[in-house]
Scaffold this active site. Structure first.
Site, PDB file in Angstrom:
ATOM      1  N   SER A 144      53.775   5.140 -11.407  1.00 30.54           N
ATOM      2  CA  SER A 144      55.188   5.049 -11.584  1.00 30.54           C
ATOM      3  C   SER A 144      55.621   3.555 -11.518  1.00 30.54           C
ATOM      4  O   SER A 144      55.016   2.733 -10.810  1.00 30.54           O
ATOM      5  CB  SER A 144      55.927   5.798 -10.648  1.00 30.54           C
ATOM      6  OG  SER A 144      57.332   5.439 -10.784  1.00 30.54           O
ATOM      7  N   TYR A 158      58.491   7.111  -1.756  1.00 32.99           N
ATOM      8  CA  TYR A 158      58.146   7.823  -2.992  1.00 32.99           C
ATOM      9  C   TYR A 158      57.226   6.694  -3.869  1.00 32.99           C
ATOM     10  O   TYR A 158      56.119   6.612  -4.188  1.00 32.99           O
ATOM     11  CB  TYR A 158      58.927   8.362  -4.038  1.00 32.99           C
ATOM     12  CG  TYR A 158      58.516   8.622  -5.341  1.00 32.99           C
ATOM     13  CD1 TYR A 158      57.439   9.685  -5.844  1.00 32.99           C
ATOM     14  CD2 TYR A 158      59.050   7.738  -6.479  1.00 32.99           C
ATOM     15  CE1 TYR A 158      57.292   9.947  -7.225  1.00 32.99           C
ATOM     16  CE2 TYR A 158      58.762   8.140  -7.691  1.00 32.99           C
ATOM     17  CZ  TYR A 158      57.905   9.204  -8.115  1.00 32.99           C
ATOM     18  OH  TYR A 158      57.652   9.376  -9.301  1.00 32.99           O
TER      19      TYR A 158
END
Ligand SMILES: NC(=O)c1ccc[n+]([C@@H]2O[C@H](COP(=O)([O-])OP(=O)(O)OC[C@H]3O[C@@H](n4cnc5c(N)ncnc54)[C@H](OP(=O)(O)O)[C@@H]3O)[C@@H](O)[C@H]2O)c1
Length: 254
Positions: A144, A158
């Site tokens: 990501s 995260y």
């Protein structure tokens, strides 16, 4: 878009009951691949993706909690029984579990964020390795943009987990190169899927699109195209340990 060498490949896409995984599964099916469609909680999503895959080719439906060693092992052996082997593994399953600040975050939440995003990719690769050795196949992990910039509000852990996926990709690429296995990652920016419907307001998504040099947020298909590129030996046969950012220019590196 057709990569001729993908025809007939046996592909497993984790987390293909929704979003990026679903679009990727269908795009592989359009190349003539046998596609393993995997889900955990969203069975109807998995069934819908499989039906879409079957409009173009063959596939099967698999269920596993990717955090769980036994379930991943069983899923992999079921897949190989159905497909006859494994050529491409896409470790896409993962998610932000909630917008929670580091200050006050429980140890359970921290551990689960890492299990969902890092252990899942580790287990997928470890359990798939024996089969990938036989095919001299490849792995694509989904990281990501958050792994570069530390994540949005309440997304810090995260983000750290996704950064670990990036590093794990390099480690796997080094270790598995002796088997002829390539390992790369794709780093999406803001992609319009269930993920952001759940965790980002419409205003925030609009603001990010405005900030993005290419002037829009991404689609699941934008990411799927990058995954297919890295999976094709014709297109990316000399690329390993690399990441491909798909973010419209939202985050650039020198
Ligand atoms: N959307 C974005 O902007 C964005 C940006 C960067 C990275 N990503 C990454 O891209 C990947 C796909 O995300 P998406 O946007 O397509 O989100 P999504 O639509 O919410 O899909 C997430 C997928 O992961 C699966 N999953 C989650 N936890 C799981 C677990 N414990 N075991 C097995 N499967 C699990 C879900 O399966 P079930 O629903 O069946 O449980 C679902 O298929 C994720 O790794 C995400 O972190 C997304």
């Amino acid at each position: 878009m057709i990569y001729a060498d993908l025809k007939g490949k046996r592909v497993l896409v984790t987390g293909s009951s929704s979003g990026i995984g679903a679009a990727t599964a269908v795009m592989f099916a359009k190349q003539g691949c046998f596609v393993g469609v995997h889900y955990f909680r969203t069975k109807e999503g998995g069934e819908k993706t499989l039906a879409d895959v079957q409009k173009h080719g063959r596939g099967c439906l698999l269920k596993a909690d990717m955090r769980d060693e036994e379930q991943v092992r069983e899923m992999m052996s079921q897949y190989v029984k159905e497909a006859g082997g494994l050529d491409v593994l896409v470790n896409n399953a993962g998610t932000l579990l909630g917008r929670v600040d580091i200050e006050g975050m429980s140890i359970e939440h921290f551990n689960d964020e890492f299990a969902t995003n890092v252990r899942s990719a580790f287990l997928g690769a470890r359990e798939g390795l024996e089969y990938l050795k036989q095919s001299r196949g490849c792995i694509v992990n989904i990281g990501s943009i958050a792994g570069h910039h530390g994540g949005g509000p309440g997304g810090g852990v995260y983000a750290a987990a996704k950064a670990a996926v990036h590093t794990l990709t390099i480690a796997m690429a080094k270790e598995f190169s002796k088997y002829g296995i390539r390992v790369n990652s794709v780093l999406p920016g803001l992609i319009e899927t269930r993920f952001h419907e759940k965790f980002s307001s419409a205003e925030r998504r609009k603001a990010v699109a405005k900030e993005t040099p290419l002037g829009r947020n991404g689609t699941a298909e934008d990411v799927a195209k990058a995954i297919l590129f890295l999976s094709s030996n014709d297109a990316a046969g000399f690329i390993t340990g690399e990441y491909l950012a798909v973010n419209g220019g939202l985050y650039m590196r020198a």
